[in-house]
Design a protein around this motif. Structure first.
Motif, mmCIF file in Angstrom:
data_model
loop_
_atom_site.group_PDB
_atom_site.id
_atom_site.type_symbol
_atom_site.label_atom_id
_atom_site.label_comp_id
_atom_site.label_asym_id
_atom_site.label_seq_id
_atom_site.Cartn_x
_atom_site.Cartn_y
_atom_site.Cartn_z
ATOM 1 N N TYR A 188 0.854 -1.194 0.000
ATOM 2 C CA TYR A 188 0.000 0.000 0.000
ATOM 3 C C TYR A 188 0.882 1.233 0.000
ATOM 4 O O TYR A 188 1.865 1.334 0.745
ATOM 5 C CB TYR A 188 -0.879 0.009 1.253
ATOM 6 C CG TYR A 188 -1.492 1.362 1.558
ATOM 7 C CD1 TYR A 188 -2.466 1.914 0.738
ATOM 8 C CD2 TYR A 188 -1.072 2.086 2.670
ATOM 9 C CE1 TYR A 188 -3.019 3.155 1.014
ATOM 10 C CE2 TYR A 188 -1.622 3.328 2.961
ATOM 11 C CZ TYR A 188 -2.586 3.856 2.131
ATOM 12 O OH TYR A 188 -3.126 5.090 2.399
ATOM 13 N N LYS A 189 0.548 2.176 -0.854
ATOM 14 C CA LYS A 189 1.219 3.461 -0.856
ATOM 15 C C LYS A 189 0.164 4.552 -0.790
ATOM 16 O O LYS A 189 -0.789 4.547 -1.576
ATOM 17 C CB LYS A 189 2.076 3.651 -2.111
ATOM 18 C CG LYS A 189 2.850 4.974 -2.095
ATOM 19 C CD LYS A 189 3.863 5.051 -3.203
ATOM 20 C CE LYS A 189 4.664 6.345 -3.103
ATOM 21 N NZ LYS A 189 5.747 6.401 -4.092
ATOM 22 N N ASN A 195 -3.869 3.462 -8.922
ATOM 23 C CA ASN A 195 -4.183 2.245 -8.178
ATOM 24 C C ASN A 195 -3.103 1.971 -7.140
ATOM 25 O O ASN A 195 -2.081 1.354 -7.439
ATOM 26 C CB ASN A 195 -4.324 1.062 -9.139
ATOM 27 C CG ASN A 195 -5.642 1.074 -9.870
ATOM 28 O OD1 ASN A 195 -6.576 1.747 -9.456
ATOM 29 N ND2 ASN A 195 -5.737 0.329 -10.956
ATOM 30 N N ASN A 196 -3.326 2.427 -5.904
ATOM 31 C CA ASN A 196 -2.294 2.366 -4.880
ATOM 32 C C ASN A 196 -2.397 1.138 -3.989
ATOM 33 O O ASN A 196 -1.614 0.976 -3.071
ATOM 34 C CB ASN A 196 -2.361 3.626 -4.009
ATOM 35 C CG ASN A 196 -3.679 3.754 -3.273
ATOM 36 O OD1 ASN A 196 -4.719 3.425 -3.815
ATOM 37 N ND2 ASN A 196 -3.638 4.233 -2.043
ATOM 38 N N ARG A 197 -3.354 0.257 -4.268
ATOM 39 C CA ARG A 197 -3.480 -0.997 -3.520
ATOM 40 C C ARG A 197 -3.141 -2.155 -4.460
ATOM 41 O O ARG A 197 -3.763 -2.315 -5.502
ATOM 42 C CB ARG A 197 -4.908 -1.155 -3.004
ATOM 43 C CG ARG A 197 -5.330 -0.096 -2.006
ATOM 44 C CD ARG A 197 -4.839 -0.460 -0.630
ATOM 45 N NE ARG A 197 -5.379 0.413 0.409
ATOM 46 C CZ ARG A 197 -5.148 0.225 1.713
ATOM 47 N NH1 ARG A 197 -4.421 -0.788 2.116
ATOM 48 N NH2 ARG A 197 -5.659 1.068 2.595
ATOM 49 N N LEU A 215 -4.681 -4.999 -8.873
ATOM 50 C CA LEU A 215 -4.623 -3.572 -8.557
ATOM 51 C C LEU A 215 -6.003 -3.020 -8.274
ATOM 52 O O LEU A 215 -6.968 -3.332 -8.968
ATOM 53 C CB LEU A 215 -4.034 -2.781 -9.735
ATOM 54 C CG LEU A 215 -2.682 -3.215 -10.278
ATOM 55 C CD1 LEU A 215 -2.883 -4.097 -11.494
ATOM 56 C CD2 LEU A 215 -1.866 -2.006 -10.684
ATOM 57 N N ALA A 216 -6.076 -2.180 -7.255
ATOM 58 C CA ALA A 216 -7.319 -1.476 -6.926
ATOM 59 C C ALA A 216 -6.961 -0.094 -6.401
ATOM 60 O O ALA A 216 -5.840 0.148 -5.956
ATOM 61 C CB ALA A 216 -8.129 -2.244 -5.893
ATOM 62 N N SER A 217 -7.919 0.805 -6.452
ATOM 63 C CA SER A 217 -7.721 2.142 -5.906
ATOM 64 C C SER A 217 -8.326 2.199 -4.509
ATOM 65 O O SER A 217 -9.047 1.288 -4.076
ATOM 66 C CB SER A 217 -8.378 3.192 -6.804
ATOM 67 O OG SER A 217 -9.790 3.055 -6.770
#
Length: 238
Positions: A188-189, A195-197, A215-217
C-alpha cells in the motif's frame, strides 16, 4: 504499463497492496463461480477491445464504455512469455485484447490483462500478468534462475525486482506448490491518483520470472480486496 517498473511510480499504475490474507474459509466461499484464465487457451469469456480509431485513446480504461470498447473472442497470453500459467477469476473480469501485436495493452509489456468495473469507485479493478521486464531496464537478475529463492527471500527479491519501491505498508509471504515457490506481497502506498493498492504473486520457472498483480484504488479496495486475494492466490505457473 503494468510490469516490473509498475511497482515504482504512477505511470505503470504499480505499487502493490497491504493487509492480512484473510480467513481461508471465507475466501474459499468467494472462489465459487470463477472461471479459469489460462495462457494459450481461448478466453472463457468474451474479451474487450478498443473500437477502430480508439486504440490510442489515453486515460482510465472503462470496459463498460460501449462507445469505446466492443466484445470479441480472443486467445490468452503468449505475448511476452511462453511460460504456461493460469489463474481463476470471476467471469465479470474481461480480458483486454487487440493492442500491440494483438496483445492486452498498448505498451506491449503485458501478457494478460483483466479489467472489471463491478466494484464501483473511480477506477477499474485490474489483474495483470507479465514477465517483469520494462522498456528502460536491461539487467534482469532472475533470468536463467531455477527458482525465485535463488534471489533471496521475499524482501530481498522485492528490492531486486523494484529497487526504488517506496510503500507505506507491506506484507510479504512465500508458498511452495508442486515444487514452485511463489513470493506474495500486499503493498500500500498513500496516494489518490492511481491504483495504490496491490496484491502480487511472483515465481521463477525455467529461468523466467512471471508475476500476477492485482490492482485497486482506495475507492474500491474494500470491495475488491477479497476477490483480488483469491485471484492472485490461484495463480500457477508450469
Amino acid at each position: 504499463a503494468e510490469g516490473a517498473g509498475a511497482l515504482e511510480e504512477e505511470p505503470p499504475e504499480e505499487v502493490l497492496a497491504a493487509s492480512a490474507l484473510g480467513a481461508v474459509s471465507a475466501r474459499g466461499a468467494r472462489a465459487e463461480g470463477t472461471v479459469k484464465f489460462a495462457s494459450g487457451d481461448e478466453a472463457p469469456v468474451l474479451c474487450t477491445q478498443a473500437k477502430e480509431g480508439m486504440k490510442k485513446r489515453r486515460g482510465i480504461i472503462d470496459v463498460s464504455d460501449t462507445t469505446v470498447f466492443e466484445r470479441t473472442p480472443c486467445k490468452l497470453g503468449g505475448y511476452v512469455t511462453k511460460t504456461p500459467y493460469s489463474l481463476r477469476a470471476p467471469d465479470y473480469f474481461e480480458p483486454l485484447t487487440g493492442y500491440m501485436n494483438g496483445g492486452p495493452d498498448p505498451s506491449g509489456l503485458l501478457d494478460m490483462r483483466l479489467e472489471s468495473m463491478a466494484f464501483g469507485g473511480d477506477r477499474p479493478v485490474t489483474v495483470v500478468v507479465s514477465d517483469g521486464k520494462t522498456a528502460d531496464r536491461k539487467n534482469y537478475p532472475w533470468v536463467g534462475k531455477a527458482s525465485i529463492t535463488e534471489l533471496g527471500g521475499p524482501d530481498e527479491f522485492l528490492r531486486v525486482f523494484a529497487p526504488q519501491l517506496s510503500v507505506n505498508e507491506k506484507i510479504a509471504t512465500s508458498e511452495t506448490v508442486d515444487g514452485v515457490t511463489y513470493y506474495k506481497y500486499q503493498l500500500y502506498k498513500a496516494a489518490a491518483n492511481y491504483n495504490n493498492r496491490k496484491v502480487i504473486s511472483a515465481a521463477v520457472y525455467n529461468g523466467d520470472l512471471i508475476t500476477c498483480v492485482g490492482l485497486a484504488s482506495e475507492s474500491n479496495w474494500e470491495k475488491a480486496k477479497p476477490v483480488l486475494l483469491d485471484i492472485v492466490d490461484s495463480f500457477r505457473v508450469g
